[in-house]
Write a protein that holds these residues in place. Structure first.
Motif, mmCIF file in Angstrom:
data_model
loop_
_atom_site.group_PDB
_atom_site.id
_atom_site.type_symbol
_atom_site.label_atom_id
_atom_site.label_comp_id
_atom_site.label_asym_id
_atom_site.label_seq_id
_atom_site.Cartn_x
_atom_site.Cartn_y
_atom_site.Cartn_z
ATOM 1 N N SER A 23 12.461 -47.891 7.826
ATOM 2 C CA SER A 23 11.113 -47.033 8.556
ATOM 3 C C SER A 23 11.784 -45.989 9.673
ATOM 4 C CB SER A 23 10.301 -47.957 9.358
ATOM 5 O OG SER A 23 10.823 -48.554 10.392
ATOM 6 N N TYR A 24 10.972 -45.278 9.669
ATOM 7 C CA TYR A 24 11.197 -43.919 10.663
ATOM 8 C C TYR A 24 11.627 -44.572 12.241
ATOM 9 C CZ TYR A 24 10.869 -39.061 12.846
ATOM 10 O OH TYR A 24 11.465 -37.914 13.626
ATOM 11 N N ASN A 26 13.090 -47.006 12.792
ATOM 12 C CA ASN A 26 12.746 -48.446 12.833
ATOM 13 C C ASN A 26 11.423 -48.805 13.665
ATOM 14 O OD1 ASN A 26 13.178 -51.107 11.960
ATOM 15 N ND2 ASN A 26 14.774 -51.745 13.257
ATOM 16 N N GLN A 28 8.333 -49.373 12.236
ATOM 17 C CA GLN A 28 7.525 -50.392 11.366
ATOM 18 C C GLN A 28 6.167 -50.284 11.563
ATOM 19 O OE1 GLN A 28 9.678 -54.369 12.632
ATOM 20 N NE2 GLN A 28 11.161 -52.932 13.536
ATOM 21 N N GLN A 57 6.088 -39.318 8.422
ATOM 22 C CA GLN A 57 7.232 -40.320 8.332
ATOM 23 C C GLN A 57 6.663 -41.730 8.398
ATOM 24 O OE1 GLN A 57 9.964 -38.856 7.983
ATOM 25 N NE2 GLN A 57 9.071 -37.160 8.543
ATOM 26 N N SER A 61 7.193 -44.450 5.417
ATOM 27 C CA SER A 61 7.993 -45.930 5.699
ATOM 28 C C SER A 61 6.944 -46.985 5.147
ATOM 29 C CB SER A 61 7.961 -45.939 7.381
ATOM 30 O OG SER A 61 8.665 -44.899 8.113
ATOM 31 N N CYS A 62 5.845 -46.554 5.422
ATOM 32 C CA CYS A 62 4.750 -47.507 4.899
ATOM 33 C C CYS A 62 4.954 -47.754 3.169
ATOM 34 C CB CYS A 62 3.186 -47.434 5.143
ATOM 35 S SG CYS A 62 2.841 -47.528 6.772
ATOM 36 N N GLY A 251 7.616 -42.657 -0.197
ATOM 37 C CA GLY A 251 8.130 -43.857 0.483
ATOM 38 C C GLY A 251 8.334 -44.773 -0.730
ATOM 39 N N SER A 255 12.232 -46.412 -1.613
ATOM 40 C CA SER A 255 12.609 -47.627 -1.511
ATOM 41 C C SER A 255 13.328 -47.962 -3.001
ATOM 42 C CB SER A 255 11.560 -48.391 -1.595
ATOM 43 O OG SER A 255 11.674 -49.625 -1.998
#
Ligand SMILES: Cc1cc2nc3c(=O)[nH]c(=O)nc-3n(C[C@H](O)[C@H](O)[C@H](O)COP(=O)(O)O)c2cc1C
Length: 328
Positions: A23-24, A26, A28, A57, A61-62, A251, A255
């Motif tokens: 995540s950006y 971190n 979260q 961002q 991340s999500c 995102g 992953s």
């Protein structure tokens, strides 16, 4: 689709694993809610990095966490059925997930979930990835279901990418809010979020990765001298359209790319500074011929005989997973 009764333990373990997603800074920025056999993913507005004004961002991340969840559930024998943006009146509600059972959990399902534990962001120089073409084939197969666009930059594009990186840094040289925020997320005293100093690089190491973001530098013995400069291959993930759904999808694609690389024994890093500033984003857009580049991944080889990297911290499960009905 009928909702399968998934044991609560499986949901908790899957969310725990999903939260190992990158995540950006971190940050979260996710919140999970479980009730009535449905798991809901929200972007947590209280955890947005203030300089991520558009929330892009956080969405990426999500999206990475959502794909990690899918991988974790599959290893436990459940398929994730994802309904994106199910509530048109609440754009923070990114997805609702129900499950159905998979007839057989393969070794590949299990290995992919294990890759979640092995993956980490590597900011040191990486050697050129061997047998790229065969990796690219498996990477493209892994992202085939996603709406995002994936482009591989060539060696010739590298100079332009370095220029984009330098441009984004120089345009933000006097941006106090940007630097203050980055210092906050890299402060050494955080225990459940942010980037630990051991995961950052010294000034000399940073000089060897010309396309990396400039973080506050750390002071330690120079590492990985056997790879004098970064020779990683760079992948650009772009959205088909400038919509929340498509950015979230980037995102998920990020992953999938990172886990596929980890499975192939490759190390990875993430770059987004070049897409955060319009002028440098335009350079990346020109290199790929795509209108909406979102995030880049460096993929390469790290020496096998190295100390295990530090594992970046995560928030406790009780902070990120809430229940709408009392769990049984
Ligand atoms: C959307 C997004 C943007 C990121 N941008 C950068 C970046 O520009 N430079 C960098 O070194 N790491 C970047 N990262 C990596 C995060 O800092 C990293 O995922 C986080 O610190 C957690 O560490 P881990 O990936 O090792 O688990 C980014 C990650 C995400 C998801």
């Amino acid at each position: 689709m009928p909702k399968t009764h998934t044991p609560l333990k499986v949901i908790e373990q899957a969310v725990h694993l999903a939260c190992r997603a990158p995540s950006y800074h971190n940050s979260q920025p996710w919140l999970w809610e479980y009730g009535d056999h449905e798991l809901r993913l929200y972007v947590d507005a209280d955890r947005l990095v203030s300089t991520d004004g558009s929330g892009r961002q956080a969405l990426i991340s999500c999206g990475a966490a959502l794909d990690h969840l899918r991988v974790a559930l599959a290893a436990a024998g459940f398929r994730a059925n994802v309904d994106y943006y199910p509530n048109p009146n609440d754009h923070r509600h990114l997805a609702s997930v129900t499950t159905s059972t998979i007839s057989y959990v393969t070794e590949a399902h299990r290995r992919r979930a294990e890759a979640i534990w092995m993956r980490h962001t590597d900011r040191l120089p990486l050697a050129s990835p061997p047998d790229w073409l065969s990796f690219e084939r498996s990477m493209r197969a892994a992202v085939a279901d996603q709406p995002s666009l994936v482009d591989v930059l060539t060696e010739l594009d590298r100079t332009d990418l370095e220029e984009a990186s330098m441009l984004s840094e120089s345009l933000r040289m006097y941006d106090s809010a940007y630097h203050q925020e980055m210092h906050w997320w890299t402060a050494p005293f955080e225990v459940s979020d942010g980037i630990p100093h051991a995961a950052l690089v010294s000034a000399a190491e940073s000089d060897r990765v010309a396309i990396g973001r400039t973080f506050p530098v750390t002071h330690h013995r120079e590492r990985r001298l056997e790879v004098p400069e970064d020779r990683s291959t760079v992948v650009v993930i772009s959205a088909a359209d400038d919509t929340r759904r498509d950015v979230l999808g980037c995102g998920e694609t990020l992953s999938a790319v990172l886990l596929e690389a980890t499975l192939a024994g490759l190390a990875t890093g993430i770059l987004s500074h070049v897409t955060e500033v319009p002028a440098s984003r335009d350079i990346v857009a020109e290199l790929t011929g795509r209108s909406y580049p979102q995030v880049l991944a460096r993929i390469g080889l790290a020496p096998a005989l190295e100390d295990a990297p530090v594992r970046t911290p995560r928030r406790p499960l009780s902070d990120v997973l809430h229940y709408t009905t009392k769990p049984s």
